[in-house]
Design a protein around this motif. Structure first.
Motif, PDB file in Angstrom:
ATOM      1  N   ALA A   2     -28.118  -5.490 -10.813  1.00 21.35           N
ATOM      2  CA  ALA A   2     -26.814  -5.981 -11.277  1.00 21.35           C
ATOM      3  C   ALA A   2     -26.232  -4.996 -12.281  1.00 21.35           C
ATOM      4  O   ALA A   2     -26.948  -4.387 -13.065  1.00 21.35           O
ATOM      5  CB  ALA A   2     -26.958  -7.356 -11.911  1.00 21.35           C
ATOM      6  N   GLN A   3     -24.910  -4.858 -12.228  1.00 21.86           N
ATOM      7  CA  GLN A   3     -24.242  -3.906 -13.121  1.00 21.86           C
ATOM      8  C   GLN A   3     -24.323  -4.378 -14.573  1.00 21.86           C
ATOM      9  O   GLN A   3     -24.245  -5.563 -14.856  1.00 21.86           O
ATOM     10  CB  GLN A   3     -22.798  -3.813 -12.664  1.00 21.86           C
ATOM     11  CG  GLN A   3     -21.962  -2.844 -13.432  1.00 21.86           C
ATOM     12  CD  GLN A   3     -20.553  -2.847 -12.887  1.00 21.86           C
ATOM     13  OE1 GLN A   3     -20.303  -2.424 -11.778  1.00 21.86           O
ATOM     14  NE2 GLN A   3     -19.639  -3.347 -13.691  1.00 21.86           N
ATOM     15  N   ASP A   4     -24.480  -3.423 -15.512  1.00 23.14           N
ATOM     16  CA  ASP A   4     -24.447  -3.727 -16.939  1.00 23.14           C
ATOM     17  C   ASP A   4     -23.114  -4.411 -17.264  1.00 23.14           C
ATOM     18  O   ASP A   4     -22.052  -3.866 -16.958  1.00 23.14           O
ATOM     19  CB  ASP A   4     -24.572  -2.387 -17.695  1.00 23.14           C
ATOM     20  CG  ASP A   4     -24.461  -2.550 -19.206  1.00 23.14           C
ATOM     21  OD1 ASP A   4     -24.131  -3.658 -19.660  1.00 23.14           O
ATOM     22  OD2 ASP A   4     -24.692  -1.546 -19.913  1.00 23.14           O
ATOM     23  N   PRO A   5     -23.146  -5.603 -17.856  1.00 22.90           N
ATOM     24  CA  PRO A   5     -21.878  -6.304 -18.116  1.00 22.90           C
ATOM     25  C   PRO A   5     -20.951  -5.568 -19.073  1.00 22.90           C
ATOM     26  O   PRO A   5     -19.784  -5.901 -19.193  1.00 22.90           O
ATOM     27  CB  PRO A   5     -22.316  -7.653 -18.705  1.00 22.90           C
ATOM     28  CG  PRO A   5     -23.757  -7.516 -19.041  1.00 22.90           C
ATOM     29  CD  PRO A   5     -24.318  -6.368 -18.257  1.00 22.90           C
ATOM     30  N   LEU A   6     -21.458  -4.541 -19.762  1.00 15.03           N
ATOM     31  CA  LEU A   6     -20.582  -3.757 -20.640  1.00 15.03           C
ATOM     32  C   LEU A   6     -19.967  -2.546 -19.914  1.00 15.03           C
ATOM     33  O   LEU A   6     -19.141  -1.836 -20.479  1.00 15.03           O
ATOM     34  CB  LEU A   6     -21.366  -3.253 -21.866  1.00 15.03           C
ATOM     35  CG  LEU A   6     -21.997  -4.321 -22.756  1.00 15.03           C
ATOM     36  CD1 LEU A   6     -22.631  -3.669 -23.984  1.00 15.03           C
ATOM     37  CD2 LEU A   6     -20.960  -5.343 -23.197  1.00 15.03           C
ATOM     38  N   GLU A   7     -20.402  -2.302 -18.686  1.00 15.92           N
ATOM     39  CA  GLU A   7     -19.944  -1.117 -17.959  1.00 15.92           C
ATOM     40  C   GLU A   7     -18.467  -1.229 -17.571  1.00 15.92           C
ATOM     41  O   GLU A   7     -18.044  -2.218 -16.985  1.00 15.92           O
ATOM     42  CB  GLU A   7     -20.803  -0.933 -16.694  1.00 15.92           C
ATOM     43  CG  GLU A   7     -20.448   0.298 -15.867  1.00 15.92           C
ATOM     44  CD  GLU A   7     -20.551   1.583 -16.674  1.00 15.92           C
ATOM     45  OE1 GLU A   7     -19.497   2.106 -17.065  1.00 15.92           O
ATOM     46  OE2 GLU A   7     -21.688   2.037 -16.939  1.00 15.92           O
ATOM     47  N   THR A 142     -19.465   2.514 -21.640  1.00 18.02           N
ATOM     48  CA  THR A 142     -19.898   1.176 -22.063  1.00 18.02           C
ATOM     49  C   THR A 142     -19.339   0.862 -23.438  1.00 18.02           C
ATOM     50  O   THR A 142     -19.070   1.755 -24.240  1.00 18.02           O
ATOM     51  CB  THR A 142     -21.437   1.061 -22.101  1.00 18.02           C
ATOM     52  OG1 THR A 142     -21.937   2.123 -22.901  1.00 18.02           O
ATOM     53  CG2 THR A 142     -22.041   1.108 -20.725  1.00 18.02           C
ATOM     54  N   GLY A 143     -19.186  -0.433 -23.683  1.00 14.45           N
ATOM     55  CA  GLY A 143     -18.674  -0.893 -24.970  1.00 14.45           C
ATOM     56  C   GLY A 143     -17.794  -2.112 -24.771  1.00 14.45           C
ATOM     57  O   GLY A 143     -17.566  -2.553 -23.649  1.00 14.45           O
ATOM     58  N   GLY A 144     -17.312  -2.679 -25.868  1.00 11.85           N
ATOM     59  CA  GLY A 144     -16.463  -3.863 -25.779  1.00 11.85           C
ATOM     60  C   GLY A 144     -17.261  -5.105 -25.428  1.00 11.85           C
ATOM     61  O   GLY A 144     -18.487  -5.078 -25.314  1.00 11.85           O
ATOM     62  N   ASP A 145     -16.556  -6.211 -25.265  1.00  7.47           N
ATOM     63  CA  ASP A 145     -17.235  -7.458 -24.907  1.00  7.47           C
ATOM     64  C   ASP A 145     -17.635  -7.421 -23.440  1.00  7.47           C
ATOM     65  O   ASP A 145     -16.988  -6.747 -22.640  1.00  7.47           O
ATOM     66  CB  ASP A 145     -16.287  -8.649 -25.135  1.00  7.47           C
ATOM     67  CG  ASP A 145     -15.944  -8.789 -26.615  1.00  7.47           C
ATOM     68  OD1 ASP A 145     -16.784  -8.385 -27.446  1.00  7.47           O
ATOM     69  OD2 ASP A 145     -14.837  -9.265 -26.919  1.00  7.47           O
ATOM     70  N   PRO A 146     -18.682  -8.172 -23.080  1.00  8.76           N
ATOM     71  CA  PRO A 146     -19.051  -8.209 -21.653  1.00  8.76           C
ATOM     72  C   PRO A 146     -17.869  -8.708 -20.821  1.00  8.76           C
ATOM     73  O   PRO A 146     -17.156  -9.609 -21.233  1.00  8.76           O
ATOM     74  CB  PRO A 146     -20.198  -9.220 -21.605  1.00  8.76           C
ATOM     75  CG  PRO A 146     -20.675  -9.349 -23.005  1.00  8.76           C
ATOM     76  CD  PRO A 146     -19.540  -9.003 -23.913  1.00  8.76           C
ATOM     77  N   LEU A 147     -17.673  -8.076 -19.663  1.00  7.29           N
ATOM     78  CA  LEU A 147     -16.565  -8.478 -18.796  1.00  7.29           C
ATOM     79  C   LEU A 147     -16.954  -9.707 -17.994  1.00  7.29           C
ATOM     80  O   LEU A 147     -17.976  -9.695 -17.314  1.00  7.29           O
ATOM     81  CB  LEU A 147     -16.257  -7.371 -17.799  1.00  7.29           C
ATOM     82  CG  LEU A 147     -15.269  -6.292 -18.206  1.00  7.29           C
ATOM     83  CD1 LEU A 147     -14.959  -5.433 -16.993  1.00  7.29           C
ATOM     84  CD2 LEU A 147     -13.994  -6.927 -18.739  1.00  7.29           C
ATOM     85  N   ARG A 682     -20.282  -7.851  -9.224  1.00  7.34           N
ATOM     86  CA  ARG A 682     -21.433  -6.949  -9.366  1.00  7.34           C
ATOM     87  C   ARG A 682     -22.333  -7.331 -10.532  1.00  7.34           C
ATOM     88  O   ARG A 682     -23.272  -6.614 -10.836  1.00  7.34           O
ATOM     89  CB  ARG A 682     -20.938  -5.507  -9.544  1.00  7.34           C
ATOM     90  CG  ARG A 682     -20.313  -4.963  -8.296  1.00  7.34           C
ATOM     91  CD  ARG A 682     -19.479  -3.732  -8.576  1.00  7.34           C
ATOM     92  NE  ARG A 682     -18.406  -3.657  -7.596  1.00  7.34           N
ATOM     93  CZ  ARG A 682     -18.552  -3.152  -6.382  1.00  7.34           C
ATOM     94  NH1 ARG A 682     -19.683  -2.616  -6.015  1.00  7.34           N
ATOM     95  NH2 ARG A 682     -17.539  -3.156  -5.532  1.00  7.34           N
ATOM     96  N   THR A 683     -22.008  -8.450 -11.188  1.00  2.00           N
ATOM     97  CA  THR A 683     -22.883  -8.858 -12.289  1.00  2.00           C
ATOM     98  C   THR A 683     -24.124  -9.562 -11.756  1.00  2.00           C
ATOM     99  O   THR A 683     -25.036  -9.878 -12.510  1.00  2.00           O
ATOM    100  CB  THR A 683     -22.154  -9.798 -13.272  1.00  2.00           C
ATOM    101  OG1 THR A 683     -21.776 -10.983 -12.576  1.00  2.00           O
ATOM    102  CG2 THR A 683     -20.927  -9.136 -13.877  1.00  2.00           C
TER     103      THR A 683
END
Ligand code: 9MR
Length: 753
Positions: A2-7, A142-147, A682-683
Motif C-alpha cells: 500500500a502507498q505511504d499515506p503521506l506520498e 512526502t509530508g503534510g497530513d495523510p491523504l 492505493r492506500t
C-alpha cells in the motif's frame, strides 16, 4: 504494497509507465528497466527549456516536505529541481540546482508557504551545451497530513431523475440505505405539501455500484409542477419537475451541440452566445488544414479539400466511421418523425434550431446532418487515384495537441490516413440514407449522395478487407474495426431502402446478419452497426417483402425485450449490466433505449415507452454518483468534460461545454491517468479499483470517462427527441393493433399529433 499515506507523487516508481508525468516535446520520455529516461537535446538555453514533471500535487501551508529521487546523467550536467505552482504566479516552494552524474539518490527539504492542489514537481533539465541522457526513478514527495482516499460528493442518498419526470411516465427512484426492511417515503410538491407516500422495495446489493439499495415507485404522482422532492431514510432528494415539456429544451440543446462542434465555419455568437470563434481548419494560418490535406506517406500523392464536418470530440480529428454513425442518428431521428405514429416533425423543422441555415425551407436537423455528410463525401478517394471510391478512414493532426486549443489555433500538420472498408461503407450507408431524405428538398444533392453511395459500395465490394490499423493512435484515435460484415449489411440495407434494387436485397440475404443476431447484448456502437440497418429495415417504408419486414420487426421487439429484462434487474433502472461500463457507457445505455423506443414505435406497447423513459432517469441523476451526465441539466451535472474547445476548467476564458453535452460516463477500463490516479485507492493492498458506477470523474483530464463526442450526443439527441415526442403519453388508437397495420398506416402519411 500500500502507498505511504503521506506520498504526494503518483507513479513515482514508473511501474505504470509514464502515467501522470508530462515532458517537453523536445525530450521524448520512455520507461526503460523501470526508470524514466529522456534524451535531452543540447541546443537549449536555460533549464526551463526542457521540463519533466508532474502536476496536481497537494501542498499544505507550514508543513515540512521532503522530495527525493534517484537520478543519473550520461555526462556531468547541472539541472534545477523545483516544487512550484503549476500556473500563475508560478512561484516555487523549492528550487534547487543539482549536479548530476553517476546514479545517486538526492533528497531536498522545504516547508510550504502555500495551500494548493495545483503544485508541480519538475525537473528542469535544459540549458546544457551537449545532448545527454537523463534517468530518474523512485521520485517521492512526502509530508503534510495523510491523504484520505478520494470520496466523490454524492449528495443525498435518495436518487432521482434531477431533470424531470413525464406526467404519464413511470416515476421511480433509488435509495442507498442499510435498512433491510421496507422504509417509508414521501413526495412533497414545490409548496412543501406531501402529495404521496408509501414504502420502499429492498433490492439488496446492487451489482454495478456495490451499494445496498431500495427502490421507490411514485408513478401515481402525475400533476405538473416544479420543486418536487422525495424523502426517505432521513434524506431528501435533489428537486425535480414533473412536466410534459421536461425534455423540450434538451431536444434542441442536444442538437445544438453539433453546430458548436462544426469545423470549417465561424461560430456565430448570435446563434451560440459565448461560443463564437473563427472558422477552424479552413487553410488559414496557423491551421495546416483542411482545404488541401495531403495523404500520409505511401497512401497517395494527392491532396483533398476535406473542410467542414464536425470535430469528433474533445480533439480536432474527423473520423469517417464515427461521423457515419452520428450522421445516421441525426438522419434517423428526422426519418422517425416521418414514420412513427407518435411524432412531432415540426419540432425538428425549419426554424427549430439555432443554425445559420434556419429559414432556408429545409428542416434544420437536415441542415445540421448535411454539414457532416458533405464532409464525408469529401473524404472519398477521387476517380483516377488508387482505391478510387473508397473513403479515407480519417483526417487529424500529426501529433496530439494539449488543452485548451481553439480549432483555429491548431498549428499541427494534418494528414489523410489510408482508406478503409469500414469508412467506405459508412459513407455508402449514410449517403444512401441522405439520398432519400434530401430528395424532396434538394434533388441535386440527393443525386450526388446516391452516386457517391453506389461508388463507395462498389469500391468496398472490390476491397472488402482493408482494415484501419489499431495502432494508428498518434495525434488521433484509431477507430479500428476488425469486422466489417456489419458495415456491409448496414450499407446494403440503406441502399436497398433507397433504391429498391435487387442487387442490394441479394447482398442483404447473403449477409450473415440477414438472419443472424444484430443487436449485441451491450448495445450497438460505431463498431457494431448491423443494428442500424435492421432498425431501418423494420421501420422505413421499402420494397422489402412483408415476411422479411415482419422478421426484422420481430427481431427489434426481441432485442427490446432483452434490454428491458436487463433494466428490470438493475435497481437504478437502466439497461446496462455491471460488465458493460465501457468507454462511452452512457451511449450504450442510449443506444439500447433507441432500440426499445423503436419497439414502441412498431407496437404501441407502453412497456417499451416506459422502459425508455425510466432508462433516462439513470443519465439524469438516478445513479450511484447522483450525477446528471448532461451539461446544464439537473442539480449536479457534468460540466468539465474533456475538450480542447471547451476548457473552462483549465482556462476561465474558454467556455464550458455547451448545455446538452453528454459525458462518456463510467468506464471500468480507466484508460486515462487522471482517472486511474484519482479513482484507484492505493492506500490498500492490493490497490482497489472503483465499482463500475463509480468509475467516473467530472474532470477535463479524464478523457476515458468524461469526454464528449458526436456519436454520444447523436444517441442522446435521438432518444430525447423520441421522449419529447410523447407529450402527454397519448397513443394513437391504431398503435395497439398489429404492428404491420400500425406501420402501414403511418408510412409516409401525415404524422399523428
Ligand atoms: O469512443 C471511442 C471508444 O469506443 C474507444 O474505446 C476509444 C479507444 O479507441 O476511442 C473512443 O473514441 C475517441 C477517438 O478515438 C478520438 N476522439 C475521441 C473519441 C472519444 O473518446
Amino acid at each position: 504494497m500500500a502507498q505511504d499515506p503521506l506520498e504526494r507523487v503518483f507513479n513515482g516508481g514508473f511501474g505504470e509507465g509514464t502515467d501522470g508525468w508530462f515532458a517537453s516535446e523536445a525530450a521524448p520520455v520512455s520507461v526503460v528497466d523501470g526508470k524514466l529516461c529522456a534524451d535531452v537535446p543540447g541546443d537549449t538555453h536555460q533549464p526551463s527549456d526542457v521540463i519533466i514533471g508532474q502536476n496536481d500535487i497537494w501542498l499544505q501551508r507550514d508543513k515540512p516536505y521532503a522530495l527525493s529521487f534517484t537520478a543519473s546523467a550520461s555526462q556531468p550536467v547541472r539541472v534545477k529541481v523545483q516544487v512550484q505552482l503549476s500556473d500563475e504566479p508560478w512561484t516555487a516552494e523549492l528550487s534547487q540546482d543539482i549536479a548530476l552524474g553517476p546514479e545517486q539518490r538526492h533528497t531536498c527539504t522545504f516547508t510550504s508557504r502555500v495551500d494548493t492542489d495545483r503544485a508541480a514537481v519538475s525537473f528542469q533539465i535544459g540549458g546544457n551545451p551537449a545532448a545527454w541522457r537523463f534517468r530518474v526513478d523512485d521520485v517521492s514527495l512526502t509530508g503534510g497530513d495523510p491523504l484520505p482516499p478520494y470520496v466523490p460528493d454524492t449528495g443525498p442518498r435518495v436518487r432521482v431523475n434531477q431533470v424531470g419526470y413525464l406526467p404519464f411516465g413511470p416515476k421511480r427512484a433509488t435509495v442507498v440505505t442499510d435498512a433491510t426492511e421496507p422504509i417509508p417515503w414521501q413526495v412533497n410538491n414545490g409548496a412543501g405539501i406531501t402529495v404521496a407516500s408509501g414504502t420502499s422495495t429492498p433490492r439488496g446489493v446492487d451489482a454495478s455500484s456495490g451499494q445496498q439499495v431500495h427502490t421507490v415507485d411514485f408513478s401515481a404522482v402525475t400533476e405538473d409542477g416544479t420543486g418536487y422532492t422525495l424523502s426517505a431514510d432521513g434524506e431528501t432528494s435533489y428537486p425535480f419537475d414533473i412536466s410534459v415539456s421536461a425534455y423540450d429544451q434538451l431536444r434542441s440543446d442536444a442538437l445544438h451541440f453539433f453546430y458548436v462542434q462544426r469545423s470549417g465555419i465561424a461560430i456565430d455568437d448570435a446563434l451560440a452566445p459565448g461560443y463564437a470563434r473563427p472558422a477552424g481548419h479552413v487553410g488559414v494560418t496557423p491551421n495546416q488544414g483542411d482545404t488541401s490535406v495531403p495523404c500520409q506517406p505511401g497512401v497517395g500523392d494527392y491532396q483533398l479539400n476535406v473542410r467542414g464536418g464536425w470535430y469528433d470530440a474533445g480533439d480536432h480529428g474527423k473520423y469517417v466511421v464515427n461521423g457515419g454513425i452520428a450522421a445516421y442518428q441525426l438522419l434517423s431521428q428526422f426519418e422517425r418523425t416521418r414514420n412513427a405514429p407518435v411524432a412531432r416533425p415540426d419540432a425538428l423543422g425549419d426554424g427549430s434550431l439555432r443554425v445559420p441555415e434556419r429559414g432556408n425551407g429545409v428542416p434544420d436537423i437536415l441542415d445540421e446532418a448535411r454539414w457532416e455528410l458533405e464532409f464525408l463525401l469529401r473524404m472519398q478517394v477521387p476517380a483516377g487515384r488508387p482505391l478510387a471510391g473508397m473513403a479515407h478512414h480519417k483526417v487529424h493532426d500529426e501529433k496530439w495537441t494539449g488543452l485548451p486549443l481553439p480549432p483555429e489555433e491548431d498549428s499541427q500538420p494534418r494528414k489523410l490516413h489510408p482508406p478503409s472498408t469500414a469508412a467506405t461503407l459508412n459513407l455508402a450507408a449514410t449517403a444512401a440514407q441522405g439520398a432519400r431524405l434530401y430528395a424532396p428538398f434538394d434533388p441535386d444533392f440527393a443525386a450526388r449522395c446516391l452516386t457517391a453511395a453506389r461508388t463507395a459500395w462498389a469500391a468496398a465490394q472490390a476491397h472488402p478487407a482493408i482494415l484501419a490499423s489499431k495502432t494508428d493512435t498518434i495525434g488521433g484515435g484509431a477507430y479500428d474495426d476488425a469486422y466489417v460484415s456489419d458495415e456491409f449489411y448496414w450499407a446494403a440495407a440503406e441502399l436497398f431502402i433507397t433504391t429498391g434494387e435487387q442487387t442490394f436485397l441479394d447482398a442483404l440475404r447473403a449477409s450473415p446478419h440477414w438472419t443472424g443476431e444484430v443487436f449485441p447484448p451491450s448495445g450497438f456502437s460505431w463498431q457494431d452497426v448491423a443494428a442500424l440497418g435492421r432498425l431501418d429495415l423494420a421501420t422505413v417504408p421499402s420494397l422489402l417483402p412483408d415476411a422479411d419486414r415482419d422478421a426484422a420487426r420481430a427481431s427489434v421487439r426481441a432485442a427490446a425485450d432483452q434490454y428491458l429484462a436487463t433494466a428490470r434487474e438493475q435497481a437504478y433502472g437502466m439497461p446496462l449490466t455491471k460488465d458493460e461500463y465501457l468507454w462511452g457507457s452512457n451511449s450504450f445505455v442510449l443506444n439500447k433505449l433507441a432500440v426499445i423506443a423503436t419497439a414502441f414505435d412498431l407496437t404501441g406497447d407502453e412497456r417499451y415507452r416506459d422502459g425508455v423513459v425510466e432508462g433516462l432517469d439513470y443519465l439524469f441523476g438516478r445513479n450511484a454518483l447522483n450525477q446528471s451526465y448532461v451539461t446544464g441539466y439537473g442539480e449536479h451535472h457534468s460540466h468539465n468534460q474533456h475538450s480542447r474547445l471547451y476548457a473552462h476548467q483549465i482556462t476561465p476564458a474558454s467556455p464550458a461545454p455547451p448545455a446538452g453535452s453528454i459525458a462518456g460516463g463510467p468506464n471500468t477500463g480507466l484508460e486515462d491517468p487522471k482517472a486511474r490516479r484519482v479513482l484507484i485507492d492505493r492506500t490498500v493492498d492490493p490497490p482497489k479499483r472503483p465499482e463500475p458506477q463509480f468509475s467516473y470523474i467530472d474532470d477535463i483530464q479524464s478523457w476515458s470517462t468524461n469526454e464528449i463526442t458526436i456519436n454520444w450526443n447523436s444517441a442522446l439527441s435521438w432518444v430525447i427527441s423520441f421522449v419529447a415526442d410523447q407529450r402527454d403519453g397519448g397513443v394513437p388508437a391504431t398503435a395497439t393493433t398489429s404492428d404491420e397495420e400500425t406501420l402501414s398506416r403511418a408510412q409516409w402519411s401525415a404524422p399523428v399529433d
